[in-house]
Design an enzyme around this catalytic site. Structure first.
Site, PDB file in Angstrom:
ATOM      1  N   LYS A   1      -2.955   3.204  13.453  1.00  0.00           N
ATOM      2  CA  LYS A   1      -1.586   2.978  12.918  1.00  0.00           C
ATOM      3  C   LYS A   1      -0.536   3.597  14.156  1.00  0.00           C
ATOM      4  O   LYS A   1      -0.913   4.400  14.565  1.00  0.00           O
ATOM      5  CB  LYS A   1      -1.623   3.772  11.617  1.00  0.00           C
ATOM      6  CG  LYS A   1      -0.382   3.557  10.936  1.00  0.00           C
ATOM      7  CD  LYS A   1      -0.495   4.361   9.634  1.00  0.00           C
ATOM      8  CE  LYS A   1       0.840   4.243   8.905  1.00  0.00           C
ATOM      9  NZ  LYS A   1       0.913   4.877   7.668  1.00  0.00           N
TER      10      LYS A   1
ATOM     11  N   SER B   1       2.106   2.435   3.555  1.00  0.00           N
ATOM     12  CA  SER B   1       2.609   2.000   4.790  1.00  0.00           C
ATOM     13  C   SER B   1       1.545   1.688   5.953  1.00  0.00           C
ATOM     14  O   SER B   1       2.041   0.990   6.788  1.00  0.00           O
ATOM     15  CB  SER B   1       3.661   2.918   5.287  1.00  0.00           C
ATOM     16  OG  SER B   1       2.957   4.455   5.637  1.00  0.00           O
TER      17      SER B   1
ATOM     18  N   SER C   1      -0.474   6.045   1.246  1.00  0.00           N
ATOM     19  CA  SER C   1      -0.305   4.771   2.284  1.00  0.00           C
ATOM     20  C   SER C   1      -1.564   4.595   2.812  1.00  0.00           C
ATOM     21  O   SER C   1      -1.599   3.547   3.624  1.00  0.00           O
ATOM     22  CB  SER C   1       0.425   5.373   3.221  1.00  0.00           C
ATOM     23  OG  SER C   1       1.996   5.531   3.084  1.00  0.00           O
TER      24      SER C   1
END
Length: 579
Positions: free
Chosen positions: A163, A238, A262
């Site tokens: 990420k 996210s 997330s």
């Protein structure tokens, strides 16, 4: 999608003392809030508050290399890996590399080829590091050929994604924001350094909601990511880029981050396994902060065993992170019971609590049916299952948003174009103009909204009414969940009230999007571990069940999840990622 790394130096001009309050704009000159909106949001919140694995040994050279595993194609013609979703992909690939059926370079090239084919439809990545990944794979192959490597490290030769809010040395790290669009860290986050030490090959940095603020990955300043199960739907957020990359077989596994769900909500939307470890189990050093008391780094993978292998690599205390725990780690993967040793009642003696407040009104019927089906399957494996009442479960959501946004308001103040972040200096407008332009253009609407709400909650006269009360609610929820887990081995809930919604469906109603975090935020408030495992595919859309465990007892939690996964027979439909 970015394919090279750019460098942005930290702003060199120092600034001391007080500075003007930073204005926040949407489009340049356009206020992001209408008059009275902040008071309305705050009042709504106030009303609610009042209520491991053994190494593979390298084999002698084989007479001939086997062909890569047969591929299966969806109707779009995009290649998707075939085979059972229950088998460890990491172990399978390492067995191939160790036996020399495939080289690490061939494996890495296969995933890079998939990225090239899939990215036009899915948009999982912000940056792809093809050259570095192939160079690392060739180094491993050369070491194996020379005899320098006789036992493969934990993740050697495994293509992974990371990420884009986790710092990676020499590779730009944007946190999905234009204000960091050219930031290139000079060091690795601890979790990333441990992944490299385990031999993992990073193929790229995945897309995300800006600074982790969102539940759809539509708040990325670069591009929205699409769900591989249906490219007209969101992948969650996210960590939507990481979830989509794993689901689309663009990588073997990925690192995500979880502040209020997330990792787990995208895992639910995309049909992968997502693990949020206990707070402090994995170092946050090198993670670009959203809410420091809630943020966690964790693995996303296609199986529970692969998630456990990644946790093996990244778990453990860290002198660079004062919030990391010195709690002893174990070989989480080695402790998983093999499928062949499960027997007829593998969960005998396990107590499971189905949280009553997470079912019924507001939950999509297909989601509730899937979770109840998973509960029934656990009971068939010998577990003792009953509904448990957690009367304060519903007040966690507003408390979470008060705390998370307050911490974000503090953490993101550093991105001002002076200390950190891209600087825009309009001629003749001085310091205030530089602040306004740098933050106004560099930060997106959702980030500005959350900074404003957090600043409001921390402002004089409101601190006790909002932030202090939210901390009291947090303590109440932690005690309630800890008490329940003293009776039950795991608590079960849906991972989200609905399956993945369509792109654009929630963007005009942020409060509705916030409500989607209802099932996950309490886990972060309490600092507990939780894992999401796929449990059904109604109408072809993934649904996951969330299992919540005791603090620092990931081994037991993963064993229950692994037993469910190995016996439930849940198979993902063939992907169709047509544009």
């Amino acid at each position: 999608m970015h394919t090279s790394s750019l460098s942005l130096k930290k702003s060199s001009t120092p600034h001391y003392g007080s500075r003007p309050v930073l204005p926040f704009y949407g489009a340049v000159g356009t206020p992001i809030f209408a008059a009275g909106t902040m008071q309305q949001v705050a009042c709504n919140l106030q009303r609610t508050l009042c209520r491991g694995g053994a190494p593979f040994r390298v084999a002698a050279p084989a007479a001939s290399a086997a062909q890569p595993a047969q591929q299966q194609r969806g109707s779009s013609g995009i290649a998707c890996s075939a085979g059972s979703s229950k088998a460890s992909l990491i172990r399978s690939i390492q067995a191939d590399i160790a036996s020399k059926r495939r080289s690490a370079e061939e494996v890495t090239q296969h995933y890079l080829d998939t990225i090239s084919k899939v990215e036009p439809s899915v948009h999982s990545f912000i940056t792809v590091e093809a050259d570095r990944a192939l160079a690392q794979a060739r180094e491993l192959d050369a070491a194996i050929a020379s005899g320098a490597v006789t036992e493969l490290p934990l993740l050697a030769g495994i293509p992974i994604a990371v990420k884009d809010n986790i710092c990676t040395q020499g590779v730009r790290t944007t946190a999905g924001s234009q204000i960091l669009r050219d930031y290139t860290p000079q060091y690795d986050a601890t979790a990333m350094a441990r992944m490299r030490a385990a031999g993992a090959i990073m193929v790229g940095k995945t897309n995300m909601d800006e600074f982790g603020m969102g539940s759809t990955t539509e708040n990325s300043s670069f591009q929205p990511t699409c769900n591989p199960a249906d490219t007209q739907r969101v992948p969650g957020g996210s960590s939507g880029g990481s979830a989509a990359a794993v689901a689309a077989r663009e990588c073997v596994a990925a690192l995500g981050t979880d502040t209020g769900g997330s990792i787990r909500q995208p895992a639910h939307f995309c049909g992968v396994v997502g693990l949020k470890p206990t707070y402090g189990r994995v170092s946050r050093s090198g993670l670009i902060s959203y809410a420091s008391s809630l943020d966690c780094i964790g693995p996303m993978a296609s199986t529970v065993e692969d998630a456990a292998l990644l946790l093996n690599a990244i778990a453990g205390g860290d002198d660079m992170d004062a919030t990391s725990s010195g709690a002893a780690t174990v070989d989480f993967a080695r402790l998983l019971r093999p499928a062949g040793a499960l027997g007829s009642s593998p969960l005998a003696g396990v107590r499971v609590g189905l949280v009553a407040q997470t079912l019924g009104e507001g939950v999509q019927p297909a989601v509730e049916a899937a979770v109840r089906g998973a509960t029934a399957h656990l009971a068939s494996l010998g577990a003792e299952v009953e509904e448990v009442d957690l009367p304060n479960f519903g007040i966690g959501l507003p408390a979470y948003y008060v705390l998370a946004l307050s911490e974000a308001s503090s953490n993101l103040s550093r991105y001002d174009g002076v200390r950190y972040g891209a600087r825009i200096e309009p001629p003749g407008e001085g310091l205030s103009g530089m602040y306004a332009e740098s933050r106004g253009r560099g930060l997106g609407p959702e980030v500005k909204r959350r900074i404003l709400m957090g600043t409001y909650a921390l402002s004089a006269g409101y601190y006790d009414a909002y932030y202090k009360r939210a901390q009291q609610v947090r303590a109440l929820l932690r005690d309630e969940m800890t008490s329940a887990l003293s009776k039950y081995d795991v608590l079960l809930t849906p991972a989200a009230p609905t399956s993945a919604y369509k792109l654009g469906e929630k963007t005009s109603d942020p409060l509705s999007m916030y409500k989607g975090d209802l099932m996950t935020v309490n886990v972060n408030l309490a600092g507990l571990p939780a894992v999401v495992v796929p449990c059904a595919y109604p109408d072809g859309l993934p649904v996951g069940v969330q299992m919540i465990g005791r603090a620092f007892d990931e081994a037991h939690l993963l064993n229950i999840a692994h037993t469910y996964e190995q016996t439930a027979g849940i198979e993902a439909p063939v992907l169709n990622m047509a544009a």
